[in-house]
Design a protein around this motif. Structure first.
Motif, PDB file in Angstrom:
ATOM      1  N   UNK A 384       0.814  -1.219   0.000  1.00 16.31           N
ATOM      2  CA  UNK A 384       0.000   0.000   0.000  1.00 16.31           C
ATOM      3  C   UNK A 384       0.844   1.264   0.000  1.00 16.31           C
ATOM      4  N   UNK A 385       0.455   2.219  -0.830  1.00 13.21           N
ATOM      5  CA  UNK A 385       1.115   3.515  -0.890  1.00 13.21           C
ATOM      6  C   UNK A 385       0.089   4.620  -0.982  1.00 13.21           C
ATOM      7  N   UNK A 386       0.460   5.823  -0.585  1.00 14.91           N
ATOM      8  CA  UNK A 386      -0.468   6.941  -0.635  1.00 14.91           C
ATOM      9  C   UNK A 386      -1.676   6.694   0.253  1.00 14.91           C
ATOM     10  N   UNK A 387      -2.868   6.965  -0.275  1.00 17.09           N
ATOM     11  CA  UNK A 387      -4.106   6.812   0.511  1.00 17.09           C
ATOM     12  C   UNK A 387      -4.429   5.355   0.805  1.00 17.09           C
ATOM     13  N   UNK A 388      -3.805   4.438   0.059  1.00 17.57           N
ATOM     14  CA  UNK A 388      -4.020   3.023   0.332  1.00 17.57           C
ATOM     15  C   UNK A 388      -3.583   2.644   1.747  1.00 17.57           C
ATOM     16  N   UNK A 389      -2.586   3.360   2.302  1.00 14.47           N
ATOM     17  CA  UNK A 389      -2.127   3.085   3.656  1.00 14.47           C
ATOM     18  C   UNK A 389      -3.284   3.141   4.643  1.00 14.47           C
ATOM     19  N   UNK A 390      -4.100   4.189   4.533  1.00 17.04           N
ATOM     20  CA  UNK A 390      -5.197   4.370   5.479  1.00 17.04           C
ATOM     21  C   UNK A 390      -6.241   3.269   5.345  1.00 17.04           C
ATOM     22  N   UNK A 422      -9.506 -10.243  -2.417  1.00 16.71           N
ATOM     23  CA  UNK A 422      -9.027 -11.402  -1.670  1.00 16.71           C
ATOM     24  C   UNK A 422      -7.530 -11.285  -1.405  1.00 16.71           C
ATOM     25  N   UNK A 423      -7.088 -11.639  -0.192  1.00 18.71           N
ATOM     26  CA  UNK A 423      -5.641 -11.632   0.093  1.00 18.71           C
ATOM     27  C   UNK A 423      -4.885 -12.667  -0.741  1.00 18.71           C
ATOM     28  N   UNK A 424      -5.593 -13.659  -1.266  1.00 19.06           N
ATOM     29  CA  UNK A 424      -4.930 -14.667  -2.100  1.00 19.06           C
ATOM     30  C   UNK A 424      -4.356 -14.063  -3.380  1.00 19.06           C
ATOM     31  N   UNK A 428      -0.901  -6.830  -0.379  1.00 16.44           N
ATOM     32  CA  UNK A 428      -1.186  -6.655   1.045  1.00 16.44           C
ATOM     33  C   UNK A 428      -2.173  -7.755   1.433  1.00 16.44           C
ATOM     34  N   UNK A 429      -1.844  -8.563   2.422  1.00 21.14           N
ATOM     35  CA  UNK A 429      -2.623  -9.774   2.691  1.00 21.14           C
ATOM     36  C   UNK A 429      -3.315  -9.797   4.044  1.00 21.14           C
ATOM     37  N   UNK A 430      -3.117  -8.764   4.862  1.00 19.45           N
ATOM     38  CA  UNK A 430      -3.646  -8.797   6.230  1.00 19.45           C
ATOM     39  C   UNK A 430      -5.083  -8.284   6.272  1.00 19.45           C
ATOM     40  N   UNK A 431      -5.980  -8.975   5.560  1.00 19.62           N
ATOM     41  CA  UNK A 431      -7.395  -8.602   5.574  1.00 19.62           C
ATOM     42  C   UNK A 431      -8.229  -9.813   5.162  1.00 19.62           C
ATOM     43  N   UNK A 432      -9.522  -9.740   5.448  1.00 16.96           N
ATOM     44  CA  UNK A 432     -10.456 -10.783   5.045  1.00 16.96           C
ATOM     45  C   UNK A 432     -11.059 -10.439   3.688  1.00 16.96           C
ATOM     46  N   UNK A 451      -8.964   1.068 -14.585  1.00 18.60           N
ATOM     47  CA  UNK A 451      -8.009   0.003 -14.301  1.00 18.60           C
ATOM     48  C   UNK A 451      -8.040  -0.366 -12.829  1.00 18.60           C
ATOM     49  N   UNK A 452      -8.008  -1.670 -12.525  1.00 19.26           N
ATOM     50  CA  UNK A 452      -7.958  -2.145 -11.155  1.00 19.26           C
ATOM     51  C   UNK A 452      -6.516  -2.164 -10.653  1.00 19.26           C
ATOM     52  N   UNK A 453      -6.308  -1.607  -9.473  1.00 26.76           N
ATOM     53  CA  UNK A 453      -5.008  -1.627  -8.811  1.00 26.76           C
ATOM     54  C   UNK A 453      -4.878  -2.963  -8.070  1.00 26.76           C
ATOM     55  N   UNK A 454      -3.746  -3.669  -8.184  1.00 25.81           N
ATOM     56  CA  UNK A 454      -3.644  -5.020  -7.615  1.00 25.81           C
ATOM     57  C   UNK A 454      -3.356  -5.090  -6.121  1.00 25.81           C
ATOM     58  N   UNK A 455      -3.162  -3.973  -5.447  1.00 29.41           N
ATOM     59  CA  UNK A 455      -2.679  -3.994  -4.065  1.00 29.41           C
ATOM     60  C   UNK A 455      -3.542  -4.849  -3.145  1.00 29.41           C
ATOM     61  N   UNK A 456      -4.888  -4.710  -3.242  1.00 33.09           N
ATOM     62  CA  UNK A 456      -5.792  -5.458  -2.365  1.00 33.09           C
ATOM     63  C   UNK A 456      -6.410  -6.673  -3.074  1.00 33.09           C
ATOM     64  N   UNK A 457      -5.841  -7.072  -4.185  1.00 32.71           N
ATOM     65  CA  UNK A 457      -6.264  -8.292  -4.849  1.00 32.71           C
ATOM     66  C   UNK A 457      -7.670  -8.276  -5.420  1.00 32.71           C
TER      67      UNK A 457
END
Length: 512
Positions: A384-390, A422-424, A428-432, A451-457
């Motif tokens: 996560x970067x930028x606003x994704x951190x929050x 999905x974390x799969x 970033x994988x620490x979520x349900x 475009x979909x950003x891949x950070x949260x799967x």
């Protein structure tokens, strides 16, 4: 024929068939328009309810002159044994608008109301307007609500040739318990032309008012944006019969705005966005049936319980965000620390089966602002970067507190989609795992897909988007979403519908 707010005879003619409503579209009609001062006071823009609870709601209306708002409330549509309430005085200080808190009502019941405006001397009353709504249940009741956003944008206003904003009629036919308006309730930065020639030679015709001839900058111009949408018969009928839960996004002020921004656009004489946002915010609260007492900071973000199975958490991802020019990799802000904590704690404490997060910006879609970033996703792979951190912090907290059955709803991008995270699949994988459903526009230009950003799967399970940008509402890419929760099983079904109400895709989620 000109009044003190610059309303001319030509403006009235441009408004076409708007009639008396069109006369009042830019503010209280002043003494310079003699015919508007004769007779009894008129409720110019219908009636609305909003922020409904198990015991009441906020009731809104507007008069064409200083007048007292009087209300009758009954469970009987004939208004026998009605409770009579004395509402506020409607004055120019609030552009003639006013609201009354309806309370002490039983849960889960149909409520009918009748509103009139009375002259301040008590000698005359105008014609009544009626409406109805259902108070929120407290038990295992079935629940249905719709959501969408983005109204009267990209030059597509009220077109009398096609019957106006017909998606509202389609939503009303679904008989929702409430409507979640996901932002861009108006386009204050979107002037309208009287006609637009389409690529195939057809002509789109707009109703135009004075306020819609330029970008909004003054308080009255912002007020005129909200007044404009209520010229439409479909919008007024829907508002009279379906309570709304409203949030804002960017176009209530100006495109892609953020606090502290200084505009470099030639069409604006006022360049300070904070000044514009304050005016827009005042108009927003004057013209929308919002219960400011429920808002945590008196602004926008708040929550509502609707029976055993549903609680809605309404976000404000606009007022606290950092600059669009901020770093894409350093920690950023889109909720602010206080709102992020409120969301985490509220979701964790909620005993509702389904926790609905109403977000005015999507999580995983990259929404650019030129070469900068307007939305949450930073458009970069990896951590996560930028606003994704929050957002990562919120998702991590929910997973660690074992908060289940969280569903995110949004609009903003002018197409409809179903995203599964999905974390799969994620960096970033620490979520349900969770779902995000996107729906819009309700009456604006159609765009996408982003475009979909891949950070949260994320995975785009379904997408319905136009083949090219800014297609008019004539082309069939208007959308609203519908959520149905079964009172017995708690199952939640989502339908992504087109502007005619046809289901394009659906899925049923079972509580965990």
């Amino acid at each position: 024929m000109t009044n003190e707010r610059g309303l001319t005879r030509r403006t009235l003619l441009r408004a076409g068939g708007a009639g008396a409503v069109g006369v009042a579209a830019t503010g209280l009609v002043g003494p310079g328009v003699a015919f508007a001062r004769r007779g009894r006071p008129v409720l110019t823009h219908g009636v609305q309810t909003g922020d409904v609870t198990s015991h009441g709601a906020i009731l809104w209306t507007r008069a064409d002159r200083p007048a007292r708002m009087l209300v009758e409330v009954s469970r009987d549509p004939s208004f026998r044994h009605a409770r009579r309430l004395r509402g506020p005085v409607l004055t120019p200080d609030t552009d003639g608008t006013g609201r009354l808190r309806l309370d002490h009502l039983p849960p889960g019941c149909e409520v009918h109301y009748r509103v009139v405006a009375e002259d301040l001397d008590g000698r005359g009353r105008g014609e009544p307007l009626v409406g109805s709504f259902r108070t929120a249940p407290v038990g295992r009741a079935d629940v249905r609500f719709t959501w969408s956003g983005d109204v009267a944008g990209q030059g597509w206003g009220i077109n009398p040739d096609i019957g106006g904003m017909t998606a509202y009629r389609s939503m009303l036919a679904r008989r929702p318990d409430f409507f979640l308006h996901s932002g861009d309730t108006v386009y204050s930065d979107g002037p309208l032309a009287e006609s637009v020639t389409l690529p195939d030679g057809r002509v789109w015709r707009n109703v135009v008012t004075e306020a819609k001839t330029k970008v909004a900058e003054t308080l009255d111009e912002y007020r005129g944006q909200f007044a404009y949408n209520l010229l439409d018969e479909n919008v007024r009928e829907f508002a009279a019969r379906v309570p709304s839960v409203v949030q804002w996004d960017d176009h209530e002020v100006t495109n892609n705005w953020y606090p502290g921004e200084i505009l470099d656009l030639p069409e604006y004489t006022e360049k300070r966005v904070d000044v514009l946002a304050a005016r827009a915010f005042r108009a927003f609260h004057e013209w929308q049936p919002i219960d400011r007492r429920r808002a945590v900071d008196g602004r926008v973000y708040r929550s509502f319980r609707y029976g055993r199975h549903v609680e809605v958490f309404v976000l404000d991802m606009r007022s606290y965000k950092d600059a669009n020019t901020s770093s894409r990799t350093e920690p950023g802000v889109v909720l602010g620390a206080r709102q992020a904590r409120w969301l985490e704690h509220g979701l964790a404490r909620s005993s509702a089966t389904w926790k609905i997060v109403a977000a005015d910006l999507p999580i995983g879609l990259t929404v650019p602002d030129g070469t900068d970033i307007e939305g949450v996703a930073n458009g970069l792979p990896g951590a996560p970067g930028g606003r994704e951190h929050e957002l990562a912090g919120v998702l991590r907290a929910l997973a660690r507190r074992r908060v289940r059955n969280v569903v995110w709803l949004t609009a903003d991008v002018h197409y409809t989609a179903a995203h599964h995270y999905s974390p799969d699949r994620a960096a970033f994988t620490d979520f349900d795992p969770f779902w995000e459903f996107v729906s819009g526009p309700l009456h604006a230009g159609a765009f996408g897909p982003n475009t979909l950003d891949p950070t949260f799967g994320p995975e785009a399970v379904f997408t319905h988007a136009p083949p090219r940008a800014n297609l008019s509402p004539l082309e069939g890419y208007q959308h609203f979403g519908e959520v149905d929760v079964d009172g017995g099983t708690g199952d939640l079904t989502v339908h992504l519908r087109d502007g005619r109400g046809e289901s394009l895709w659906s899925t049923t989620l079972r509580p965990r």
